[in-house]
Write a protein that holds these residues in place. Structure first.
Motif, short mmCIF file in Angstrom:
data_model
loop_
_atom_site.label_atom_id
_atom_site.label_comp_id
_atom_site.label_asym_id
_atom_site.label_seq_id
_atom_site.Cartn_x
_atom_site.Cartn_y
_atom_site.Cartn_z
N TRP A 464 0.83 -1.20 0.00
CA TRP A 464 0.00 0.00 0.00
C TRP A 464 0.87 1.26 0.00
O TRP A 464 0.61 2.20 -0.76
N ASP A 465 1.87 1.28 0.86
CA ASP A 465 2.74 2.45 0.91
C ASP A 465 3.36 2.73 -0.46
O ASP A 465 3.47 3.89 -0.88
N ALA A 466 3.76 1.67 -1.16
CA ALA A 466 4.43 1.83 -2.45
C ALA A 466 3.48 2.36 -3.52
O ALA A 466 3.82 3.29 -4.25
N VAL A 467 2.29 1.78 -3.63
CA VAL A 467 1.37 2.24 -4.67
C VAL A 467 0.81 3.62 -4.33
O VAL A 467 0.54 4.42 -5.24
N TYR A 468 0.64 3.90 -3.05
CA TYR A 468 0.15 5.23 -2.65
C TYR A 468 1.17 6.31 -3.02
O TYR A 468 0.80 7.39 -3.50
N LYS A 469 2.44 6.02 -2.80
CA LYS A 469 3.46 6.99 -3.18
C LYS A 469 3.45 7.20 -4.68
O LYS A 469 3.55 8.35 -5.16
N ASP A 470 3.33 6.12 -5.46
CA ASP A 470 3.25 6.26 -6.92
C ASP A 470 2.13 7.22 -7.31
O ASP A 470 2.29 8.05 -8.22
N SER A 523 -4.73 6.93 -15.21
CA SER A 523 -6.10 6.64 -14.79
C SER A 523 -6.26 5.16 -14.49
O SER A 523 -6.89 4.78 -13.48
N TYR A 524 -5.71 4.32 -15.35
CA TYR A 524 -5.76 2.88 -15.07
C TYR A 524 -5.00 2.56 -13.79
O TYR A 524 -5.47 1.77 -12.95
N ASP A 525 -3.83 3.14 -13.62
CA ASP A 525 -3.06 2.88 -12.40
C ASP A 525 -3.82 3.33 -11.16
O ASP A 525 -3.73 2.69 -10.10
N ASP A 526 -4.57 4.43 -11.26
CA ASP A 526 -5.40 4.85 -10.14
C ASP A 526 -6.44 3.78 -9.80
O ASP A 526 -6.74 3.52 -8.62
N TRP A 527 -7.03 3.17 -10.83
CA TRP A 527 -7.98 2.09 -10.59
C TRP A 527 -7.30 0.94 -9.84
O TRP A 527 -7.89 0.35 -8.92
N CYS A 528 -6.07 0.66 -10.22
CA CYS A 528 -5.32 -0.41 -9.53
C CYS A 528 -5.04 -0.05 -8.07
O CYS A 528 -5.18 -0.90 -7.18
N VAL A 529 -4.67 1.19 -7.83
CA VAL A 529 -4.44 1.63 -6.45
C VAL A 529 -5.73 1.51 -5.65
O VAL A 529 -5.73 1.12 -4.47
N ALA A 530 -6.85 1.82 -6.29
CA ALA A 530 -8.14 1.67 -5.61
C ALA A 530 -8.39 0.22 -5.20
O ALA A 530 -8.95 -0.05 -4.12
N GLN A 531 -7.99 -0.72 -6.04
CA GLN A 531 -8.20 -2.13 -5.70
C GLN A 531 -7.37 -2.54 -4.49
O GLN A 531 -7.82 -3.32 -3.65
N VAL A 532 -6.14 -2.02 -4.42
CA VAL A 532 -5.30 -2.31 -3.25
C VAL A 532 -5.93 -1.71 -2.01
O VAL A 532 -5.99 -2.35 -0.94
N ALA A 533 -6.42 -0.48 -2.12
CA ALA A 533 -7.07 0.17 -0.97
C ALA A 533 -8.28 -0.63 -0.51
O ALA A 533 -8.49 -0.84 0.70
N LYS A 534 -9.08 -1.10 -1.44
CA LYS A 534 -10.26 -1.89 -1.09
C LYS A 534 -9.89 -3.16 -0.36
O LYS A 534 -10.51 -3.53 0.64
N GLU A 539 -11.53 2.30 2.79
CA GLU A 539 -12.69 2.63 1.96
C GLU A 539 -12.60 4.03 1.37
O GLU A 539 -12.94 4.25 0.19
N LYS A 540 -12.18 5.01 2.16
CA LYS A 540 -12.10 6.38 1.64
C LYS A 540 -11.06 6.49 0.53
O LYS A 540 -11.27 7.18 -0.48
N ASP A 541 -9.94 5.83 0.74
CA ASP A 541 -8.92 5.82 -0.31
C ASP A 541 -9.44 5.11 -1.56
O ASP A 541 -9.16 5.54 -2.69
N TYR A 542 -10.17 4.03 -1.35
CA TYR A 542 -10.76 3.31 -2.48
C TYR A 542 -11.66 4.23 -3.29
O TYR A 542 -11.55 4.31 -4.53
N GLU A 543 -12.53 4.93 -2.63
CA GLU A 543 -13.46 5.81 -3.34
C GLU A 543 -12.72 6.96 -4.03
O GLU A 543 -13.06 7.34 -5.16
N PHE A 544 -11.69 7.49 -3.37
CA PHE A 544 -10.94 8.59 -3.97
C PHE A 544 -10.27 8.16 -5.26
O PHE A 544 -10.37 8.84 -6.30
N PHE A 545 -9.54 7.05 -5.21
CA PHE A 545 -8.80 6.63 -6.40
C PHE A 545 -9.72 6.05 -7.48
O PHE A 545 -9.43 6.18 -8.67
N LEU A 546 -10.82 5.45 -7.07
CA LEU A 546 -11.77 4.96 -8.06
C LEU A 546 -12.34 6.15 -8.85
O LEU A 546 -12.45 6.09 -10.09
N ASN A 547 -12.66 7.21 -8.15
CA ASN A 547 -13.18 8.40 -8.82
C ASN A 547 -12.11 9.04 -9.69
O ASN A 547 -12.38 9.48 -10.82
N ARG A 548 -10.87 9.07 -9.18
CA ARG A 548 -9.80 9.69 -9.97
C ARG A 548 -9.43 8.85 -11.19
O ARG A 548 -8.85 9.37 -12.16
#
Length: 786
Positions: A464-470, A523-534, A539-548
């Motif tokens: 999570w730390d790695a993908v969030y930094k990305d 945008s695709y990578d944001d979707w991937c980060v959302a999956q890791v957050a989920k 949940e809040k991170d999931y919704e943020f990156f899914l929207n982004r």
């Protein structure tokens, strides 16, 4: 075309003619040189006798076990022709081997690999780490058998050869070469994960020499020799890609131990360059006339002692055939897990060669519990891999590894996370350090895919730390650099232009190169980060990156019906010029494509793209125009999923026809049988999935879109002991259209098969026919956020 097997036999004397290819050669004991003591003379006589008996005994050794390795044609991709050039080499190596061994027909460099099918000379036999034609090599070594005067340069030492005199397989390579004086030398080669075993047969009556090229002119390598140990040792610090990343690595070296089975007559170093101290680029050993010389080569990135230890662990005995047979069994363990029926001879060779190519990378970069890190220049404990061609391979090759080599996935993800901890970021193309090649941070996709598919064995908190930094931290100098392609000596690029992406919702073309492609891929990578957050309950991170992940929509130009780059003031950028030119990257913002190639590039939200375009009819019309206008370029990865896009819009029969068309046009059982760089197995993985009948359009989702199965049966034995089977009744060249389908005996009316079904050992059955049908035409996917 002869790729393996034996040719007709000739006279069995080595002076003028050769034995059958593949036949073991008995070499008579030559006259021994005089020595100062009879004791030494007797010892050498005994050594020579034993070695000669060993070579003769090898002729009686059991042949390598049969299996699907016999179907692999390692020539595929090594030549140029009407289809293209794959940039592959005929490697002798195990799956994911730390080093690959190949005949060297030319000196490799950036954009040049070591073997080209059209070449007529061999310059040596190389241990290379070059993973793709457009990447560089590092820590390489070349061994050269020769007779006559010493020749060290590639041009001076090269020998003529013919493909009819080659045997080239994943487990074994053999060739007869003709020296400049007309004499013939035979070379044989097999390998282990970090080592090689070579055997050179010299002409009768000729003194043989084996040269070890440790480094090249201008590179401060080091070579030494030790007569008592019968070793040449040394190191090569060269990294062709050293200027492409932010780090200088003073401790980086590729270390070698070249060990000979018998004592040499003479040895010396050569190529002395002055770097403040005298160092040698290589060394050679000379042997008495008429000898077969056996050589074991150990390699390491830790030390010469570790190279020697790797050799002791992997090749503990002087037994060439045992090493080869073990490598044969290793490959068959993977290749025999795939069973196909209803395929032609050419198709069988293409399937198993594609699987061979798909299982070469990423390569092992650790050595029995330790590894050198090219991200902090230190040695660590643990497991490591490198040569992730992530921008290419995240699309399908990573999904193939999840099916065919799942035992590797935890270590591969862990390696990326270690790179993050040691260097500050997960890499996008480590070779073996940061290279800043290509765009996006698609290591996020590999992490999300592993988590979505249930893999464990890596630290999810660190992930999570790695993908969030990305996703959230712009690279150093983000607003002062354009992040040009292969710009030397830059900080790690990560998501170049992320500052603007966070501010504007897109990356402007007047600020950052390749901005339009970056916006869509980020945008695709944001979707991937959302999956890791989920998965981690964030949940809040999931919704943020899914929207982004919907930021790609900011580039849709309704007037054109295409994606279109924007400038920082919100205006539309020029739509694009010739594909993949500097102007196209800088002005229009595209990477290895154009607006047509990237309009459907948000493959995490193809249903959303369909809605954006105004519905299925307009979507289909535009897609028809895409293919009719020849905008699809299969040789570059952004086009790889395009044939499957009709599945989403109610016309799956067009997908069935299109993927067959692409497969038949872009792949063949011949040296020029790949349309474009294989890119570390991505091109080959596309072929494998498409032949099987489906493809991972959104690779991290675990969903595979159905195409047109090629064969009557394609069965894959899984690591969990279950077997996934695709049966296609009436399958054939004319019967490309699906009439009906079942999954485990129940009707399947959507063009999707899922990872969980595959891993449960499902049976997917199709009835094929020559005419399009309405099968699965009512299905639509769900847009992101619904």
């Amino acid at each position: 075309m002869t790729t393996r097997g034996e040719s007709g036999c000739q006279d069995d004397t080595l002076g003028d003619k050769q034995p059958c290819r593949g036949q073991r050669v008995h070499t008579p004991r030559s006259d021994l040189l005089s020595f100062h003591s009879m004791k030494k003379r007797r010892a050498l006589n005994l050594s020579a006798c034993l070695a000669t008996l060993a070579v003769a005994a090898s002729a009686l050794a059991a042949p390598p076990p049969k299996g699907n390795i016999d179907e692999v044609n390692t020539y595929i991709g090594t030549g140029s022709g009407p289809i293209g050039y794959g940039g592959t080499m005929p490697f002798v190596t195990p799956p994911f081997g730390m080093i690959n061994w190949t005949p060297q027909t030319r000196q490799n460099k950036l954009s040049v690999v070591s073997y080209k099918y059209e070449d007529a000379n061999i310059q040596g036999f190389m241990g290379t780490h070059q993973p793709a034609i457009w990447m560089g090599d590092y820590g390489y070594i070349t061994l050269v058998p020769q007779v006559g005067s010493l020749a060290t340069t590639p041009e001076a030492r090269q020998m003529a050869f013919k493909h009819a005199d080659e045997i080239t397989r994943p487990d074994y390579y053999s060739v007869w070469m003709t020296a400049k004086d007309g004499s013939r030398i035979r070379a044989e080669m097999t390998a282990t994960e970090r080592c090689s075993y070579m055997r050179f047969t010299f002409p009768k009556g000729a003194a043989g020499r084996v040269l070890a090229e440790i480094s090249r002119p201008g590179v401060p390598g080091m070579a030494n020799f030790d007569a008592e140990k019968r070793e040449i040792t040394g190191y090569n610090p060269d990294r062709t890609d050293r200027n492409l990343g932010p780090f200088v690595l003073p401790n980086f070296k590729g270390y070698f131990v070249v060990e000979f089975r018998r004592a040499w007559k003479n040895a010396a170093t050569y190529g002395m360059d002055n770097y403040g101290a005298k160092v040698a680029r290589g060394a050679y050993a000379e042997f008495a006339p008429g000898e077969t010389v056996e050589v074991r080569v150990g390699t390491s990135f830790l030390s010469v002692d570790q190279a020697r230890e790797n050799l002791r662990k992997e090749i503990p005995a002087w037994d060439f055939d045992a090493v080869r047979n073990k490598l044969t069994a290793t490959w068959n363990n993977k290749l025999d897990r795939v069973h196909i029926e209803g395929a032609s001879t050419d198709q069988r060779k293409m399937v198993y060669t594609a699987l061979y190519h798909a299982l070469l990378y990423p390569r092992v970069f650790s050595e029995y519990g330790r590894y050198y890190s090219a991200f902090d220049d230190k040695i660590h404990s643990g497991e490591s891999y490198t040569a992730y061609s992530i921008w290419d391979t995240f699309r399908a090759e990573s999904s193939m590894i999840a099916l065919m080599a799942p035992e590797r996935v935890p270590g591969m993800i862990t390696a990326l996370l270690q790179n993050y901890k040691e260097g500050g970021w997960m890499p996008k193309w480590p070779n073996p350090s940061y290279t800043n090649i290509m765009i996006g941070t698609h290591a996020d996709s590999l992490v999300a895919e592993a988590i979505n598919k249930g893999f464990t064995g890596f630290d999810r908190k660190t992930a999570w730390d790695a993908v969030y930094k990305d996703a959230m931290t712009p690279p150093d100098g983000d607003t002062t650099r354009r992040w040009l392609d292969r710009e030397p000596h830059t900080p790690y690029e990560a998501r170049g232009g992320l500052t603007y992406y966070k501010q504007l919702g897109y990356i402007p073309t007047d600020k950052t190169d390749e901005a339009s492609s970056r916006t869509i891929e980020d945008s695709y990578d944001d979707w991937c980060v959302a999956q890791v957050a989920k998965a981690l309950g964030r949940e809040k991170d999931y919704e943020f990156f899914l929207n982004r992940s919907l930021n790609y929509k900011h580039l849709y130009n309704p007037a054109l019906g295409l994606m279109n780059g924007r400038t920082s003031d919100g205006k539309w950028a020029p739509i694009g010029g010739p594909r993949d030119t500097p102007g196209n990257r800088s002005v229009s913002g595209w990477t290895e494509g154009d607006a047509w190639v990237y309009t459907w590039g948000a493959f995490h939200d193809i249903p959303g793209t369909l809605e954006l375009m105004g519905g299925a009819d307009k979507y289909n019309a535009k897609l028809d125009q895409h293919f009719a206008g020849k905008h699809n370029v299969h040789s570059n990865e952004p086009s790889h999923h395009y044939g499957y896009l009709y599945d989403y819009s109610g016309q799956p029969w067009k997908t069935q026809a299109k993927v067959r068309e692409i497969l038949n046009a872009e792949y063949a059982n011949q040296p020029a049988g790949l349309d474009g760089d294989d890119d570390c197995g991505q091109m080959s993985s596309w072929y494998l999935f498409t032949a099987m009948g489906f493809y991972p359009v959104n690779p991290a989702s675990g969903d595979y879109m159905i195409g047109s199965p090629m064969f009557s049966k394609f069965a894959m034995k899984l690591a969990n002991g279950k077997t996934f089977t695709v049966n296609a009744k009436n399958a054939g060249a004319a019967n490309m259209y699906i009439q009906s389908a079942t999954l485990n005996g129940k009707p399947l009316n959507e063009p999707v098969v899922r990872y969980k079904d595959i891993m449960q050992g499902a049976t997917l059955e199709f009835t094929m026919g020559p005419q399009p049908s309405k099968w699965a035409s009512a299905w639509r996917g769900t847009p992101v956020g619904r």
